[in-house]
Scaffold this active site. Structure first.
Site, PDB file in Angstrom:
ATOM      1  N   LYS A 182     -10.572 -45.160  13.926  1.00  0.00           N
ATOM      2  CA  LYS A 182     -10.597 -45.539  15.356  1.00  0.00           C
ATOM      3  C   LYS A 182     -11.083 -46.969  15.559  1.00  0.00           C
ATOM      4  O   LYS A 182     -12.016 -47.235  16.311  1.00  0.00           O
ATOM      5  CB  LYS A 182     -11.447 -44.550  16.155  1.00  0.00           C
TER       6      LYS A 182
HETATM    7  O1  LIG Z   1      -9.186 -36.745  19.988  1.00  0.00           O
HETATM    8  C1  LIG Z   1      -9.561 -36.633  18.822  1.00  0.00           C
HETATM    9  C2  LIG Z   1      -9.433 -37.650  17.892  1.00  0.00           C
HETATM   10  C3  LIG Z   1      -9.832 -37.426  16.594  1.00  0.00           C
HETATM   11  N1  LIG Z   1     -10.370 -36.240  16.220  1.00  0.00           N
HETATM   12  C4  LIG Z   1     -10.750 -36.071  14.797  1.00  0.00           C
HETATM   13  O2  LIG Z   1      -9.910 -35.049  14.230  1.00  0.00           O
HETATM   14  C5  LIG Z   1     -10.676 -34.213  13.370  1.00  0.00           C
HETATM   15  C6  LIG Z   1     -10.732 -32.811  13.931  1.00  0.00           C
HETATM   16  O3  LIG Z   1     -11.468 -31.955  13.090  1.00  0.00           O
HETATM   17  P1  LIG Z   1     -11.473 -30.343  13.268  1.00  0.00           P
HETATM   18  O4  LIG Z   1     -12.440 -29.901  12.229  1.00  0.00           O
HETATM   19  O5  LIG Z   1     -10.078 -29.848  12.998  1.00  0.00           O
HETATM   20  O6  LIG Z   1     -11.935 -30.053  14.642  1.00  0.00           O
HETATM   21  C7  LIG Z   1     -12.045 -34.880  13.249  1.00  0.00           C
HETATM   22  O7  LIG Z   1     -11.996 -35.795  12.177  1.00  0.00           O
HETATM   23  C8  LIG Z   1     -12.187 -35.636  14.546  1.00  0.00           C
HETATM   24  O8  LIG Z   1     -13.026 -36.751  14.431  1.00  0.00           O
HETATM   25  C9  LIG Z   1     -10.495 -35.246  17.134  1.00  0.00           C
HETATM   26  O9  LIG Z   1     -10.975 -34.126  16.840  1.00  0.00           O
HETATM   27  N2  LIG Z   1     -10.087 -35.461  18.431  1.00  0.00           N
END
Ligand SMILES: O=c1ccn([C@@H]2O[C@H](COP(=O)(O)O)[C@@H](O)[C@H]2O)c(=O)[nH]1
Length: 315
Positions: free
Chosen positions: A108
């Site tokens: 990001k």
């Molecule tokens: O809007 C957003 C942007 C990035 N993320 C990232 O995706 C993964 C989600 O992890 P889970 O364990 O599947 O919940 C994580 O790296 C976040 O930083 C997001 O969730 N939402």
């Protein structure tokens, strides 16, 4: 040079799925065998954590590389371990690419143009892994500072065949605090979406999709549907499936009728599946890699059954 979107779509067609496995290592949740071996070698230290993260992620890559087109390492967990963590991130990205996976680095980034250029050079290798220290195919970027700050990323992506995913409507509970603010008849996220659509349709140069994508959360299905229609040339990265509550039905609208145009991320739901029922009971921690494989296969089947991913044609 083959543009990012073509390489991504070939990988999706080859694996017949748009499932994206997130690599978000967390010390407390790692298998005990990996933690204790790191503790034996390095004591309770950042070096130990970084080496455990690297081992864990490399073993996940071995399991998922035959199944999915892409992985998404989350830079934060590696950065948290300091220099050794950042070196582990670099090694994980390289190993994933060597295993034939597309790598989307979730860092990001975003800053004034000249600084953004340095971030772009650091993370975006595009087609040639030797062209950047953190050799990702694609990078997540933050558009808050304006379109001029995205330009160096777009320029670099076009030079190296890389991709970008711009934050548009995120998956977190407070996503609407700023993103839903309305000015001049549209919300902030719609204004960002229109900017991303312009960038990606220019990038696409007549093709269906460009390599400039958008992050849109699975946890807001109504907005996801609206944004798919609003950003016709924009490939989507959809986090929020699984652990954050998003389902396959929630993400179905992210795809076009051929099953292309989006990847759906699950991180904890796959990589820590051995800690949660029912896979915990079936495999236990000792067989954690089998649980990871099973969780990835369950997600793949779920997307195939409930979304247009089931319409993918083989390459
Ligand atoms: O809007 C957003 C942007 C990035 N993320 C990232 O995706 C993964 C989600 O992890 P889970 O364990 O599947 O919940 C994580 O790296 C976040 O930083 C997001 O969730 N939402």
């Amino acid at each position: 040079m083959i543009p990012y979107i073509q390489r991504l779509h070939s990988a999706i067609q080859k694996k017949q799925t748009a499932a994206l496995v997130g690599l978000d290592p967390r010390w407390e949740q790692l298998p005990e065998t990996i933690r204790s071996s790191a503790l034996d070698k390095h004591g309770d230290s950042m070096i130990g954590r970084a080496s455990a993260y690297e081992e864990f992620c490399l073993r996940i890559i071995d399991v998922v590389a035959p199944l999915v087109p892409a992985v998404k390492p989350q830079s934060a967990f590696f950065e948290e371990c300091g220099p050794e963590g950042v070196q582990a991130l670099r090694n994980v990205i390289r190993a994933a690419r060597d295993a034939g996976l597309i790598v989307i680095c979730d860092a990001k980034r975003g800053d004034i143009g000249s600084t953004a250029q340095a971030y772009a050079n650091a993370y975006l290798a595009g087609e040639d892994p030797s062209s950047a220290p953190f050799a990702a195919d694609a990078l997540t970027v933050n558009p808050y500072m304006g379109v001029d700050t995205l330009q160096p990323f777009v320029q670099r992506a076009s030079e190296v065949g890389g991709g970008l995913y711009v934050l548009v409507r995120t998956s977190n509970p407070g996503a609407g605090d700023f993103q839903d603010r309305t000015t001049e008849g549209s919300t902030l996220f719609e204004a960002v979406a229109d900017g991303v659509e312009r960038l990606s349709s220019e990038f696409a140069n007549g093709a269906e999709y460009g390599s400039i994508g958008a992050v849109v959360g699975a946890t807001f299905p109504k907005e996801l549907e609206e944004l798919r229609a609003r950003m016709k040339h924009v490939p989507l990265l959809v986090p929020g499936y699984g652990s954050q509550g998003g389902t396959s039905k929630d993400v179905a609208s992210a795809f076009d009728s051929n099953g292309l145009g989006a990847v759906i991320n699950s991180s904890r739901g796959i990589i820590f599946s051995y800690r949660k029922s029912p896979l915990a009971e079936e495999f236990g921690e000792a067989r954690w890699e089998e649980a990871v494989e099973s969780a990835a296969k369950l997600m793949i089947a779920d997307l195939a059954e409930h979304t247009p991913v089931g319409n993918l044609k083989s390459s």
